[in-house]
Design a protein around this motif. Structure first.
Motif, PDB file in Angstrom:
ATOM      1  N   MET A   1       0.833  -1.207   0.000  1.00 46.62           N
ATOM      2  CA  MET A   1       0.000   0.000   0.000  1.00 46.62           C
ATOM      3  C   MET A   1       0.866   1.254   0.000  1.00 46.62           C
ATOM      4  O   MET A   1       0.580   2.226  -0.698  1.00 46.62           O
ATOM      5  N   LEU A   2       1.937   1.228   0.764  1.00 44.57           N
ATOM      6  CA  LEU A   2       2.844   2.368   0.826  1.00 44.57           C
ATOM      7  C   LEU A   2       3.514   2.599  -0.525  1.00 44.57           C
ATOM      8  O   LEU A   2       3.599   3.734  -1.005  1.00 44.57           O
ATOM      9  N   LEU A   3       3.978   1.520  -1.162  1.00 40.62           N
ATOM     10  CA  LEU A   3       4.616   1.655  -2.468  1.00 40.62           C
ATOM     11  C   LEU A   3       3.641   2.185  -3.519  1.00 40.62           C
ATOM     12  O   LEU A   3       4.008   3.035  -4.337  1.00 40.62           O
ATOM     13  N   CYS A   4       2.410   1.719  -3.492  1.00 40.86           N
ATOM     14  CA  CYS A   4       1.407   2.216  -4.447  1.00 40.86           C
ATOM     15  C   CYS A   4       1.118   3.691  -4.208  1.00 40.86           C
ATOM     16  O   CYS A   4       0.979   4.465  -5.159  1.00 40.86           O
ATOM     17  N   THR A   5       1.030   4.103  -2.954  1.00 42.31           N
ATOM     18  CA  THR A   5       0.773   5.504  -2.633  1.00 42.31           C
ATOM     19  C   THR A   5       1.916   6.389  -3.113  1.00 42.31           C
ATOM     20  O   THR A   5       1.693   7.452  -3.695  1.00 42.31           O
ATOM     21  N   VAL A   6       3.139   5.949  -2.906  1.00 41.72           N
ATOM     22  CA  VAL A   6       4.307   6.724  -3.355  1.00 41.72           C
ATOM     23  C   VAL A   6       4.324   6.823  -4.879  1.00 41.72           C
ATOM     24  O   VAL A   6       4.578   7.900  -5.435  1.00 41.72           O
ATOM     25  N   MET A   7       4.029   5.741  -5.566  1.00 41.51           N
ATOM     26  CA  MET A   7       4.019   5.767  -7.024  1.00 41.51           C
ATOM     27  C   MET A   7       2.931   6.697  -7.566  1.00 41.51           C
ATOM     28  O   MET A   7       3.161   7.444  -8.521  1.00 41.51           O
ATOM     29  N   LEU A   8       1.751   6.677  -6.956  1.00 44.12           N
ATOM     30  CA  LEU A   8       0.682   7.581  -7.385  1.00 44.12           C
ATOM     31  C   LEU A   8       1.070   9.037  -7.153  1.00 44.12           C
ATOM     32  O   LEU A   8       0.789   9.909  -7.968  1.00 44.12           O
ATOM     33  N   PHE A   9       1.723   9.317  -6.046  1.00 42.01           N
ATOM     34  CA  PHE A   9       2.168  10.678  -5.748  1.00 42.01           C
ATOM     35  C   PHE A   9       3.194  11.146  -6.777  1.00 42.01           C
ATOM     36  O   PHE A   9       3.123  12.269  -7.281  1.00 42.01           O
ATOM     37  N   LEU A  10       4.147  10.275  -7.123  1.00 43.52           N
ATOM     38  CA  LEU A  10       5.155  10.638  -8.116  1.00 43.52           C
ATOM     39  C   LEU A  10       4.543  10.847  -9.496  1.00 43.52           C
ATOM     40  O   LEU A  10       4.935  11.763 -10.229  1.00 43.52           O
ATOM     41  N   LEU A  11       3.566  10.031  -9.866  1.00 44.18           N
ATOM     42  CA  LEU A  11       2.899  10.220 -11.146  1.00 44.18           C
ATOM     43  C   LEU A  11       2.123  11.527 -11.173  1.00 44.18           C
ATOM     44  O   LEU A  11       2.075  12.222 -12.189  1.00 44.18           O
ATOM     45  N   GLN A  12       1.499  11.863 -10.055  1.00 47.89           N
ATOM     46  CA  GLN A  12       0.756  13.119  -9.971  1.00 47.89           C
ATOM     47  C   GLN A  12       1.699  14.311 -10.146  1.00 47.89           C
ATOM     48  O   GLN A  12       1.381  15.268 -10.835  1.00 47.89           O
ATOM     49  N   LEU A  13       2.871  14.253  -9.539  1.00 51.57           N
ATOM     50  CA  LEU A  13       3.831  15.338  -9.685  1.00 51.57           C
ATOM     51  C   LEU A  13       4.296  15.486 -11.130  1.00 51.57           C
ATOM     52  O   LEU A  13       4.498  16.599 -11.616  1.00 51.57           O
ATOM     53  N   LYS A  14       4.454  14.360 -11.805  1.00 52.15           N
ATOM     54  CA  LYS A  14       4.972  14.410 -13.167  1.00 52.15           C
ATOM     55  C   LYS A  14       3.932  14.920 -14.161  1.00 52.15           C
ATOM     56  O   LYS A  14       4.236  15.732 -15.023  1.00 52.15           O
ATOM     57  N   PHE A  15       2.682  14.472 -14.057  1.00 49.34           N
ATOM     58  CA  PHE A  15       1.691  14.765 -15.082  1.00 49.34           C
ATOM     59  C   PHE A  15       0.821  15.976 -14.789  1.00 49.34           C
ATOM     60  O   PHE A  15       0.208  16.515 -15.697  1.00 49.34           O
ATOM     61  N   LEU A  16       0.715  16.412 -13.554  1.00 50.15           N
ATOM     62  CA  LEU A  16      -0.155  17.540 -13.244  1.00 50.15           C
ATOM     63  C   LEU A  16       0.613  18.849 -13.091  1.00 50.15           C
ATOM     64  O   LEU A  16       0.066  19.834 -12.642  1.00 50.15           O
ATOM     65  N   LYS A  17       1.872  18.857 -13.480  1.00 53.96           N
ATOM     66  CA  LYS A  17       2.680  20.054 -13.395  1.00 53.96           C
ATOM     67  C   LYS A  17       2.262  21.012 -14.507  1.00 53.96           C
ATOM     68  O   LYS A  17       2.149  20.608 -15.658  1.00 53.96           O
ATOM     69  N   PRO A  18       2.021  22.291 -14.192  1.00 58.42           N
ATOM     70  CA  PRO A  18       1.643  23.214 -15.257  1.00 58.42           C
ATOM     71  C   PRO A  18       2.821  23.457 -16.204  1.00 58.42           C
ATOM     72  O   PRO A  18       3.968  23.561 -15.776  1.00 58.42           O
TER      73      PRO A  18
END
Length: 82
Positions: A25-42
């Motif tokens: 669960m921790l690894l999935c949460t970290v991966m989702l956070f990293l993906l959010q940083l990469k794709f939602l950056k203006p």
């Protein structure tokens, strides 16, 4: 040929299973956070894509000043620097 079977862990007690679940669960949460940083950056393409507020508080696009000479200064310098 026999199909590959999943072998149980040596330490397959309830505490180990809970640890594995929490770790995944921790690894999935970290991966989702990293993906959010990469794709939602203006995306900022140029200096003129910024919008600022003027002295009266209205939002003004810097596109209005494209082609004109703008005095830009670095305001993050130390005291006494130009």
């Amino acid at each position: 040929m026999e199909p590959l079977a999943a072998y149980p862990l040596k330490c397959s007690g309830p505490k180990a299973k809970i640890f594995v679940v929490l770790l995944s669960m921790l690894l999935c949460t970290v991966m989702l956070f990293l993906l959010q940083l990469k794709f939602l950056k203006p995306r900022i393409n140029s200096f003129y894509s910024f919008e600022v507020k003027d002295a009266k508080g209205r939002v003004v696009s810097l596109e209005k000043f494209k082609g004109k000479i703008l005095p830009r200064r670095n305001q993050g310098g130390t005291f006494g620097s130009i």
